[in-house]
Design a protein around this motif. Structure first.
Motif, PDB file in Angstrom:
ATOM      1  N   HIS A 173       0.794  -1.179   0.040  1.00 22.51           N
ATOM      2  CA  HIS A 173      -0.067  -0.052  -0.077  1.00 22.51           C
ATOM      3  C   HIS A 173       0.753   1.308   0.172  1.00 22.51           C
ATOM      4  N   MET A 174       2.214   1.227   0.423  1.00 23.29           N
ATOM      5  CA  MET A 174       2.685   2.208   0.626  1.00 23.29           C
ATOM      6  C   MET A 174       4.322   1.738   0.661  1.00 23.29           C
ATOM      7  N   VAL A 175       5.261   2.623  -0.208  1.00 23.58           N
ATOM      8  CA  VAL A 175       6.551   2.287  -0.089  1.00 23.58           C
ATOM      9  C   VAL A 175       7.328   3.369   0.578  1.00 23.58           C
ATOM     10  N   ALA A 176       8.342   2.774   1.166  1.00 23.95           N
ATOM     11  CA  ALA A 176       9.242   3.534   2.252  1.00 23.95           C
ATOM     12  C   ALA A 176      10.551   3.595   2.010  1.00 23.95           C
ATOM     13  N   PRO A 177      11.039   4.609   1.226  1.00 25.23           N
ATOM     14  CA  PRO A 177      12.413   4.713   0.480  1.00 25.23           C
ATOM     15  C   PRO A 177      13.177   5.196   1.693  1.00 25.23           C
ATOM     16  N   SER A 178      14.198   4.264   2.088  1.00 30.75           N
ATOM     17  CA  SER A 178      15.037   4.877   3.230  1.00 30.75           C
ATOM     18  C   SER A 178      16.422   4.878   3.126  1.00 30.75           C
ATOM     19  N   GLY A 179      16.992   5.178   1.830  1.00 32.16           N
ATOM     20  CA  GLY A 179      18.395   5.279   1.389  1.00 32.16           C
ATOM     21  C   GLY A 179      18.933   6.714   1.491  1.00 32.16           C
ATOM     22  N   MET A 180      18.000   7.569   1.657  1.00 28.08           N
ATOM     23  CA  MET A 180      18.630   9.216   1.882  1.00 28.08           C
ATOM     24  C   MET A 180      19.113   9.615   0.489  1.00 28.08           C
ATOM     25  N   MET A 181      18.731   8.954  -0.774  1.00 25.29           N
ATOM     26  CA  MET A 181      19.328   9.635  -1.959  1.00 25.29           C
ATOM     27  C   MET A 181      18.794  10.898  -2.273  1.00 25.29           C
ATOM     28  N   ASP A 182      19.291  11.791  -2.670  1.00 21.63           N
ATOM     29  CA  ASP A 182      18.514  12.998  -3.178  1.00 21.63           C
ATOM     30  C   ASP A 182      17.667  12.786  -4.212  1.00 21.63           C
ATOM     31  N   GLY A 183      16.248  13.095  -4.147  1.00 23.94           N
ATOM     32  CA  GLY A 183      15.477  12.997  -5.292  1.00 23.94           C
ATOM     33  C   GLY A 183      14.819  11.805  -5.222  1.00 23.94           C
ATOM     34  N   GLN A 184      14.894  11.137  -4.323  1.00 28.37           N
ATOM     35  CA  GLN A 184      14.171   9.489  -4.381  1.00 28.37           C
ATOM     36  C   GLN A 184      12.854   9.877  -4.135  1.00 28.37           C
ATOM     37  N   VAL A 185      12.168  10.769  -3.527  1.00 26.30           N
ATOM     38  CA  VAL A 185      10.886  10.605  -3.458  1.00 26.30           C
ATOM     39  C   VAL A 185      10.096  10.993  -4.826  1.00 26.30           C
ATOM     40  N   GLY A 186      10.782  12.293  -5.628  1.00 29.63           N
ATOM     41  CA  GLY A 186      10.208  12.436  -6.651  1.00 29.63           C
ATOM     42  C   GLY A 186      10.170  11.383  -7.612  1.00 29.63           C
ATOM     43  N   VAL A 187      11.165  10.776  -8.016  1.00 30.93           N
ATOM     44  CA  VAL A 187      11.295   9.733  -8.880  1.00 30.93           C
ATOM     45  C   VAL A 187      10.393   8.581  -8.700  1.00 30.93           C
TER      46      VAL A 187
END
Ligand code: PBG
Length: 349
Positions: free
Chosen positions: A183-197
């Protein structure tokens, strides 16, 4: 002849006279602490099972759940025990589970992360089949469990973490996780721009229904130590070129603003307990719900002290989670989620 200096010393005040002079009689905050019912009637923050999210580990190829030495009470699940534990979590009334996979084989680009039959993607599908929509199924979106070098991204030829090449892998991962049933993905890698991509690739695939929980202010913390045992991390060195310096509060607000602008549905502060000031500031300005992760080291410290008899375990757990809520978290990721939810229900009876 000069006159004697006037006597400026104050006469001695008796304790009784001091009390009379201070007159605490009118204003007495203790009045509201006199009974449990009074205290309960004025408590500013209450814990509820719905505030809680359980992080869970599932390991490829396990026959029996495997204990994690530095996290007593937490296990690496088998596919079956994960399903059962997810059903128990739903029955306990918590809101969500956050899934981490431990693969048997790893490579430079973390291929297992984007294999629909990889351990995490199967786990997502298994849990979705088990609980449907009764829980929010959050998937950790990061490469560190799947890479042989243990970093959260792919590396350049000279061994640095390559931000934009990593974003391509994250985008692929988001699509596979959505397909598996997250239902939800949780990007945890702290790369710049990860949420937007991730937002863009999901939307373009018609998956605007899948939410993004952004690890927005994630600090390079010693408190992730036990987690690295839990996922059998191969990392040498540290993650200081992508996770935040624990000294920085202002920068956390910048990361939060960026992630919200990129389309984050929730933002997270992590770890929680040692960063409550950051959490409070984030909660004060965020326009989206705020999550806080009470991480493995916070768990391990309380468990270790309680095992020695140095702390009352139940009270230490309750107080630590209450503090995170009081600082402003809307949801708390904690390894105690299910046990705490049971205690809360007991207390209502
Ligand atoms: C990385 C990740 C980590 C944690 C959650 N996601 C470890 C790290 O950044 O090194 C730590 C969680 C915990 O300590 O409980 N995918």
């Amino acid at each position: 002849m000069t006159a004697p200096a006037p006597d400026t010393s104050t006469p001695p005040l008796s304790p009784a006279a001091a009390v009379a002079a201070a007159r605490p009689g009118r204003v007495r905050p203790r009045r509201l602490r006199g009974t449990a019912a009074l205290r309960r009637s004025v408590s500013e923050v209450r814990l509820h099972p719905a505030d809680l999210v359980l992080p869970m580990f599932v390991k490829e190829g396990l026959e029996e759940p495997a204990p994690i030495a530095s996290m007593p009470g937490v296990v690496q699940h088998t596919r079956d025990s994960l399903r059962r534990a997810a059903a128990e979590a739903a029955a306990a009334g918590i809101s969500a589970v956050n899934l981490f996979g431990v693969p048997l084989t790893r490579d430079a680009v973390g291929s297992g992360a984007t294999d629909p039959d990889g351990v995490l993607n199967r786990a997502i599908a298994d849990v979705r089949a088990e609980v449907g929509d009764a829980l929010v199924i959050q998937a950790d979106l990061c490469l560190d469990e799947f890479t042989d070098h243990g970093h959260c991204g792919v590396l350049t030829a000279d061994g640095r973490v390559d931000n934009d090449a990593t974003l391509e892998r994250y985008a692929e991962m988001a699509l596979v996780q959505a397909e598996a049933g997250a239902h939800m993905v949780a990007p945890s890698g702290m790369m710049d721009g990860q949420v937007g991509v991730i937002r863009d690739v999901l939307d373009a695939a018609g998956r605007d229904d899948v939410a993004v929980l952004a690890y927005a202010a994630k600090f390079a913390s010693v408190l992730y130590g036990p987690f690295r045992d839990a996922v059998e991390s191969t990392l040498e060195g540290d993650r200081r070129t992508y996770q935040m310096d624990p000294a920085n509060r202002r920068e956390a607000l910048r990361e939060i603003a960026l992630d919200i602008e990129e389309g984050a549905d929730l933002v997270m502060v992590k770890p929680a307990g040692a960063f409550l000031d950051v959490l409070a500031e984030v909660a004060a300005v965020s326009t989206v719900p705020v999550a806080a992760y009470q991480v493995s080291g916070e768990y391990a410290m309380v468990e270790a002290a309680a095992a020695q008899g140095w702390l009352d375990r139940r009270r230490a757990i309750t107080e630590s989670v209450l503090g995170i809520r009081r600082a402003g978290a809307d949801q708390v990721l904690t390894y105690w989620a299910v046990e705490l939810a049971h205690w809360l229900r007991e207390e209502w009876r």
